[in-house]
Write a protein that holds these residues in place. Structure first.
Motif, PDB file in Angstrom:
ATOM      1  N   GLN A  27      42.733 -70.128 -58.302  1.00 36.70           N
ATOM      2  CA  GLN A  27      41.920 -69.415 -57.319  1.00 36.70           C
ATOM      3  C   GLN A  27      40.880 -70.331 -56.680  1.00 36.70           C
ATOM      4  O   GLN A  27      40.696 -70.332 -55.456  1.00 36.70           O
ATOM      5  CB  GLN A  27      41.226 -68.235 -57.996  1.00 36.70           C
ATOM      6  CG  GLN A  27      40.321 -67.440 -57.070  1.00 36.70           C
ATOM      7  CD  GLN A  27      39.581 -66.323 -57.805  1.00 36.70           C
ATOM      8  OE1 GLN A  27      39.643 -66.222 -59.022  1.00 36.70           O
ATOM      9  NE2 GLN A  27      38.867 -65.487 -57.054  1.00 36.70           N
ATOM     10  N   THR A  28      40.204 -71.127 -57.507  1.00 38.30           N
ATOM     11  CA  THR A  28      39.109 -71.964 -57.012  1.00 38.30           C
ATOM     12  C   THR A  28      39.602 -73.102 -56.141  1.00 38.30           C
ATOM     13  O   THR A  28      38.959 -73.465 -55.143  1.00 38.30           O
ATOM     14  CB  THR A  28      38.311 -72.535 -58.201  1.00 38.30           C
ATOM     15  OG1 THR A  28      37.869 -71.473 -59.030  1.00 38.30           O
ATOM     16  CG2 THR A  28      37.118 -73.332 -57.720  1.00 38.30           C
ATOM     17  N   LEU A  29      40.734 -73.712 -56.504  1.00 38.03           N
ATOM     18  CA  LEU A  29      41.227 -74.889 -55.795  1.00 38.03           C
ATOM     19  C   LEU A  29      42.332 -74.553 -54.793  1.00 38.03           C
ATOM     20  O   LEU A  29      42.965 -75.458 -54.249  1.00 38.03           O
ATOM     21  CB  LEU A  29      41.752 -75.927 -56.800  1.00 38.03           C
ATOM     22  CG  LEU A  29      40.761 -76.420 -57.858  1.00 38.03           C
ATOM     23  CD1 LEU A  29      41.410 -77.481 -58.736  1.00 38.03           C
ATOM     24  CD2 LEU A  29      39.499 -76.960 -57.212  1.00 38.03           C
ATOM     25  N   GLY A  30      42.525 -73.264 -54.539  1.00 34.71           N
ATOM     26  CA  GLY A  30      43.614 -72.860 -53.654  1.00 34.71           C
ATOM     27  C   GLY A  30      43.520 -73.411 -52.255  1.00 34.71           C
ATOM     28  O   GLY A  30      44.539 -73.612 -51.588  1.00 34.71           O
ATOM     29  N   ASN A  31      42.305 -73.690 -51.780  1.00 35.84           N
ATOM     30  CA  ASN A  31      42.117 -74.204 -50.416  1.00 35.84           C
ATOM     31  C   ASN A  31      41.810 -75.694 -50.394  1.00 35.84           C
ATOM     32  O   ASN A  31      41.257 -76.197 -49.410  1.00 35.84           O
ATOM     33  CB  ASN A  31      40.989 -73.431 -49.726  1.00 35.84           C
ATOM     34  CG  ASN A  31      41.360 -71.981 -49.468  1.00 35.84           C
ATOM     35  OD1 ASN A  31      42.515 -71.677 -49.143  1.00 35.84           O
ATOM     36  ND2 ASN A  31      40.393 -71.086 -49.627  1.00 35.84           N
ATOM     37  N   CYS A  32      42.138 -76.396 -51.470  1.00 36.14           N
ATOM     38  CA  CYS A  32      41.883 -77.842 -51.546  1.00 36.14           C
ATOM     39  C   CYS A  32      43.192 -78.622 -51.478  1.00 36.14           C
ATOM     40  O   CYS A  32      44.261 -78.106 -51.794  1.00 36.14           O
ATOM     41  CB  CYS A  32      41.170 -78.185 -52.854  1.00 36.14           C
ATOM     42  SG  CYS A  32      39.534 -77.451 -53.024  1.00 36.14           S
ATOM     43  N   ASP A  33      43.094 -79.890 -51.075  1.00 38.33           N
ATOM     44  CA  ASP A  33      44.261 -80.766 -51.079  1.00 38.33           C
ATOM     45  C   ASP A  33      44.641 -81.182 -52.490  1.00 38.33           C
ATOM     46  O   ASP A  33      45.807 -81.465 -52.778  1.00 38.33           O
ATOM     47  CB  ASP A  33      43.989 -82.031 -50.250  1.00 38.33           C
ATOM     48  CG  ASP A  33      43.870 -81.742 -48.764  1.00 38.33           C
ATOM     49  OD1 ASP A  33      44.567 -80.823 -48.286  1.00 38.33           O
ATOM     50  OD2 ASP A  33      43.082 -82.430 -48.096  1.00 38.33           O
ATOM     51  N   ASP A  34      43.665 -81.261 -53.369  1.00 39.86           N
ATOM     52  CA  ASP A  34      43.923 -81.743 -54.732  1.00 39.86           C
ATOM     53  C   ASP A  34      42.718 -81.381 -55.598  1.00 39.86           C
ATOM     54  O   ASP A  34      41.703 -80.862 -55.109  1.00 39.86           O
ATOM     55  CB  ASP A  34      44.143 -83.262 -54.730  1.00 39.86           C
ATOM     56  CG  ASP A  34      44.964 -83.734 -55.932  1.00 39.86           C
ATOM     57  OD1 ASP A  34      45.321 -82.895 -56.784  1.00 39.86           O
ATOM     58  OD2 ASP A  34      45.231 -84.947 -56.024  1.00 39.86           O
ATOM     59  N   GLY A  35      42.823 -81.674 -56.872  1.00 38.41           N
ATOM     60  CA  GLY A  35      41.730 -81.420 -57.787  1.00 38.41           C
ATOM     61  C   GLY A  35      42.244 -80.935 -59.121  1.00 38.41           C
ATOM     62  O   GLY A  35      43.459 -80.782 -59.321  1.00 38.41           O
TER      63      GLY A  35
END
Length: 474
Positions: A27-35
Motif C-alpha cells: 500500500q505504502t510503496l504502490g506509487n513508487c518506482d522502487d523501495g
C-alpha cells in the motif's frame, strides 16, 4: 523465510505479522518506482583486554525497520526502533512527499538459494568466561614471547544480524549474518624507543577459529614480529621510486583509491575519474579487478545485499579495460543496467547505496621473487595503517606500518615513517609486475562512505608499481 525459532525477533503478535508487513508495504510503496521495508534485529558484543586486565565488555541488542520509497532520482526514507504496524504506517507518511512514479520501475530481484555462512549466532556458542579466558591467555603468551614486549591489547568482537526485506511486489528475502574478529596489538620497548605491531583476522563464521591455539598464536607471532622489526627501523627515504606491495591487506590501496571510483552513484553523476569510460583502457595490461560478495565466509560477503539482490562476481576492470561499475538498484535503473548486488547499508537506520563487498585484483604470471630481484632501488610495503582518500579524484595518502628498503634486488633495512602518496587512476597505469600469489586479507576491513560503515574485504597479489611518491622522514 526466517527459521521458526527466530521468527519472533522481527514479528511479534499484536504488533506486526508477516502478512501485515506485506500489505502495508504494498500500500505504502504502490506509487513508487522502487523501495522496500527493511526489518532488522541485531546483537553485538566486544571485549578488550588491555594492560593485563579486562578493560571493556560491551553487549548491545537492537531492532528496528527502515522504510524507503524511490521515485525517479528522489528517495524518501524513514526509520524507527519500533517494529510495529502502527510505526510503519506513520513512517509511510514521509513517502507521500515523493513525486509520482516515473513508470520506469525496477524488476523484482532474482531469487537465489545460495547460502554463504551459518545461521548460528557466535555470541551464544561460547560462554562469557571462555571469551575472557582466551584473551587472558593471549595476553600472557604475547608477553612471554619477548622481554621487550611492554604492552599487549587483545580484543574479541562479534555480531549477529537477522534481516528481512519486504517489497511491494510480494518478494520477501531473508538473511542471517554472523561476523567475528580477533585482534592482537603489542608495544615493544628498548632503550626508551617504543614501536607497535598489530595483527587480526575474522569473517562470517563462529568463534571456533579464534579458539584454535594455532590461530591465536599466529596472531601473536605476527604482531610481535612486526613490533620487533619496527624497533630496528630507520628513517624512510623520500621521493618518487618503485614500490613493491605485498599480497593481501595492501589491497586496501586499491579499495580506497580505485574501488570507490567504480561505484555506480559517482559514475552516474559524472564525478568519478572513471565516468563515461566503459570500454576504455584505464590500467596497465594484465590488471583485472573484481568485486565479489559471494565468497563463502568472507567478511565482506553477503548472501543477498540490503535490497534483496543476490551478490555476485562483478568484473570491473579486465586486462586493463574498464568493464563496469558496482550498482545498487537505484543507480542501475537510472543508468539502464542491471544491479550487481552492491546495495548496502550500515543498519535499518540508513538507506542503501552502492558499496564494495570483497574487492581485489586477480593474480598474474610473475614470480614475486623475480619482481623483487628486478628492483634497483625502492621500498617494499608489507602492511598498512591509516590513510586518507578523496573518493572523487582517487588521491590517497597511506602510511606503512611495516616496510623495507629495497637495494639491488634485495630487502634491506626496515623503515619507519613511510607514506605513499598518489592517485588511484594513475597508479593503475604504472603497474609493471603482477605476482602469481593473489591473497585476500585476513578479514579485518571496515569501509566508510556517506557516514555509513560496513565490513569489507580486500586483496591483491604482489604488485610492482613503477613509480609512487614516498613521503619519508629522511
Amino acid at each position: 523465510m526466517i527459521p521458526t525459532d527466530i521468527h519472533s525477533l522481527l514479528y511479534t503478535d499484536g504488533k506486526l505479522t508477516p502478512d501485515e508487513a506485506s500489505a502495508i508495504t504494498a500500500q505504502t510503496l504502490g506509487n513508487c518506482d522502487d523501495g522496500e521495508l527493511y526489518l532488522q534485529h541485531s546483537e553485538t558484543e566486544a571485549f578488550t583486554f588491555d594492560d593485563g586486565r579486562l578493560k571493556t565488555a560491551d553487549y548491545s541488542r537492537d531492532s528496528g525497520f527502515g522504510l524507503r520509497g524511490v521515485s525517479g532520482e528522489m528517495t524518501g526514507f524513514a526509520h524507527a526502533n519500533d517494529i510495529s504496524a502502527a510505526a510503519i504506517r506513520r513512517a509511510g507518511e514521509t513517502l507521500q512527499l515523493l513525486d509520482p512514479a516515473t513508470g520506469t520501475t525496477s524488476p523484482q530481484p532474482r531469487r537465489s538459494n545460495q547460502k554463504l555462512y551459518t545461521d548460528a549466532s557466535p555470541l551464544d556458542a561460547v560462554s562469557f568466561a571462555e571469551k575472557v579466558s582466551l584473551l587472558e591467555r593471549i595476553d600472557a603468551a604475547a608477553r612471554a614471547r619477548d622481554p621487550r614486549v611492554s604492552q599487549v591489547t587483545a580484543s574479541l568482537a562479534a555480531s549477529w544480524s537477522v534481516i528481512e526485506i519486504v517489497r511491494a511486489d510480494g518478494l520477501r528475502a531473508t538473511d542471517i549474518r554472523p561476523l567475528v574478529r580477533l585482534n592482537v596489538s603489542v608495544v615493544a620497548e628498548v632503550n626508551g624507543r617504543r614501536e607497535r605491531g598489530t595483527f587480526g583476522f575474522g569473517g562470517r563464521y563462529l568463534y571456533d577459529q579464534m579458539f584454535e591455539e594455532a590461530e591465536w598464536n599466529r596472531a601473536i607471532d605476527e604482531a610481535v614480529a612486526q613490533a620487533m622489526v619496527n624497533l630496528e627501523s630507520i628513517d624512510a627515504p623520500a621521493g618518487e621510486m618503485p614500490v613493491l606491495l605485498a599480497p593481501g591487506w595492501p589491497g586496501i590501496i586499491l579499495h580506497e583509491a580505485v574501488g570507490h571510483g567504480l561505484e555506480g552513484d559517482f559514475n552516474r553523476k559524472g564525478t568519478s575519474a572513471f565516468s563515461g569510460r566503459i570500454g576504455e583502457r584505464v590500467a596497465a595490461p594484465g590488471v583485472t579487478i573484481v568485486d565479489d560478495g559471494s565468497i563463502a565466509n568472507r567478511r565482506g560477503s553477503l548472501t543477498i545485499d540490503d535490497e534483496g539482490t543476490p551478490t555476485e562476481e562483478t568484473v570491473l576492470i579486465e586486462d586493463g579495460i574498464l568493464k563496469g561499475y558496482m550498482q545498487d538498484r537505484l543507480n542501475a535503473r537510472l543508468m539502464g543496467v542491471q544491479p550487481t548486488g552492491n546495495g548496502r547499508r550500515e543498519s535499518y537506520q540508513h538507506a542503501p547505496m552502492p558499496r564494495m563487498t570483497n574487492t581485489f585484483m586477480r593474480g598474474g604470471q610473475d614470480d614475486p621473487a623475480d619482481l623483487l630481484a628486478g628492483m634497483k632501488r625502492g621500498i617494499f610495503c608489507k602492511s598498512f595503517g591509516g590513510g586518507q582518500v578523496d573518493i572523487v579524484s582517487g588521491r590517497f595518502t597511506f602510511s606503512c606500518t611495516e616496510a623495507y628498503l629495497v637495494e639491488d634486488g634485495k630487502l634491506g633495512a626496515p623503515i619507519k615513517g613511510a607514506t605513499l602518496i598518489g592517485d588511484g587512476p594513475t597508479v593503475l597505469t604504472k603497474v609493471e609486475g603482477i605476482g602469481n600469489d593473489m591473497a585476500l586479507d585476513e578479514g579485518i576491513g571496515m569501509c566508510g562512505k556517506g557516514g555509513q560503515s560496513v565490513p569489507a574485504g580486500v586483496g591483491q597479489p604482489t604488485l610492482l608499481v613503477g613509480g609512487l611518491t614516498v613521503g619519508g622522514t629522511a
